[in-house]
Design a protein around this motif. Structure first.
Motif, PDB file in Angstrom:
ATOM      1  N   LEU A 286       0.823  -1.214   0.000  1.00 42.15           N
ATOM      2  CA  LEU A 286       0.000   0.000   0.000  1.00 42.15           C
ATOM      3  C   LEU A 286       0.854   1.259   0.000  1.00 42.15           C
ATOM      4  CD1 LEU A 286      -2.848  -1.060   2.445  1.00 42.15           C
ATOM      5  CD2 LEU A 286      -2.964  -0.842  -0.039  1.00 42.15           C
TER       6      LEU A 286
ATOM      7  N   ASP B 138       0.535   3.157  -6.128  1.00 41.36           N
ATOM      8  CA  ASP B 138      -0.825   3.690  -6.152  1.00 41.36           C
ATOM      9  C   ASP B 138      -1.731   2.963  -7.137  1.00 41.36           C
ATOM     10  OD1 ASP B 138      -0.314   5.634  -4.265  1.00 41.36           O
ATOM     11  OD2 ASP B 138       0.344   7.104  -5.752  1.00 41.36           O
TER      12      ASP B 138
ATOM     13  N   TRP C 259      -3.933  -0.098  -8.894  1.00 42.05           N
ATOM     14  CA  TRP C 259      -4.896  -1.054  -8.330  1.00 42.05           C
ATOM     15  C   TRP C 259      -4.265  -2.402  -8.040  1.00 42.05           C
ATOM     16  CZ3 TRP C 259      -9.226   0.269  -6.196  1.00 42.05           C
ATOM     17  CH2 TRP C 259      -9.802   1.480  -6.542  1.00 42.05           C
TER      18      TRP C 259
ATOM     19  N   TYR D 159      -1.334  -2.943  -6.685  1.00 41.31           N
ATOM     20  CA  TYR D 159      -0.766  -2.866  -5.334  1.00 41.31           C
ATOM     21  C   TYR D 159      -1.865  -2.844  -4.282  1.00 41.31           C
ATOM     22  CZ  TYR D 159       3.743  -1.796  -7.450  1.00 41.31           C
ATOM     23  OH  TYR D 159       4.906  -1.854  -8.161  1.00 41.31           O
ATOM     24  N   ILE D 160      -2.900  -2.077  -4.527  1.00 38.90           N
ATOM     25  CA  ILE D 160      -3.997  -1.985  -3.560  1.00 38.90           C
ATOM     26  C   ILE D 160      -4.693  -3.334  -3.410  1.00 38.90           C
ATOM     27  CG2 ILE D 160      -6.238  -0.910  -3.116  1.00 38.90           C
ATOM     28  CD1 ILE D 160      -5.087   1.636  -4.467  1.00 38.90           C
TER      29      ILE D 160
ATOM     30  N   PHE E 159      -7.318   3.160   5.480  1.00 38.53           N
ATOM     31  CA  PHE E 159      -7.899   3.821   4.310  1.00 38.53           C
ATOM     32  C   PHE E 159      -8.045   5.325   4.539  1.00 38.53           C
ATOM     33  CE2 PHE E 159     -11.665   5.344   2.032  1.00 38.53           C
ATOM     34  CZ  PHE E 159     -11.224   5.153   0.732  1.00 38.53           C
TER      35      PHE E 159
ATOM     36  N   SER F 218      -6.058   8.335   2.454  1.00 44.91           N
ATOM     37  CA  SER F 218      -6.852   9.126   1.526  1.00 44.91           C
ATOM     38  C   SER F 218      -7.025  10.586   1.912  1.00 44.91           C
ATOM     39  CB  SER F 218      -8.231   8.485   1.354  1.00 44.91           C
ATOM     40  OG  SER F 218      -8.930   8.511   2.582  1.00 44.91           O
TER      41      SER F 218
END
Length: 124
Positions: free
Chosen positions: A23, A27, A29, A31-32, A85, A89
Motif C-alpha cells: 500500500l 498507487d 490497483w 498494489y492496492i 484507508f 486518503s
C-alpha cells in the motif's frame, strides 16, 4: 510441509507487513488489491488460530453477541482497515484523529479478546 514454529507463529504479521509495504509502495490497483489480499489472509489466519486456541471453549457457544459471530470476530480488523484507508486518503487533521481513534479501538478490542480467551474461566 511443516514450518518452524518461529516462522509459523509470525507469518500473519509478515502478511500485515507485506500489505503495508504494498500500500505504501504503489498507487495502482494492483498494489492496492494485493495489499488487501495479504491483509485479509492475515486476518483470517489470526481469527482461525484464535478460535482453535481458546481456553474458554466450553463457554464459547453460550456467549451471545449483539452482532453476528462472524462480524464480531473480524470487527477489530475492519476498524484497522478503515483507519488505514482514512490515513491514506486524507490529510485533514480531524479525519486523521478519527483514523487514530479507530486504531486504538481495534487494538483495545484485540488485547481484551486475547486476554479473555487465553485463560480458563474462573469461579468468580
Amino acid at each position: 510441509m511443516v514450518l518452524p514454529k518461529v516462522i509459523y507463529e509470525n507469518l500473519p504479521y509478515l502478511y500485515f507487513l507485506l500489505s503495508g509495504a504494498l500500500l505504501a509502495y504503489g498507487d495502482s490497483w494492483y498494489y492496492i488489491f494485493s495489499g488487501a489480499i495479504f491483509y485479509i489472509v492475515a486476518c483470517v489466519v489470526l481469527v482461525t488460530r484464535s478460535a482453535h486456541r481458546r481456553l474458554d471453549k466450553q463457554n464459547y457457544r453460550a456467549i451471545k453477541h449483539a452482532l453476528p459471530e462472524l462480524l464480531y470476530e473480524y470487527l477489530p480488523y475492519t476498524y484497522g482497515a478503515i483507519g488505514i484507508f482514512i490515513l491514506m486518503s486524507t490529510r485533514q487533521p480531524i479525519l486523521q484523529f478519527v483514523a487514530f481513534a479507530l486504531f486504538v479501538l481495534a487494538l483495545r478490542n484485540l488485547v481484551c479478546r486475547r486476554t479473555n480467551r487465553s485463560k480458563a474461566k474462573g469461579l468468580f
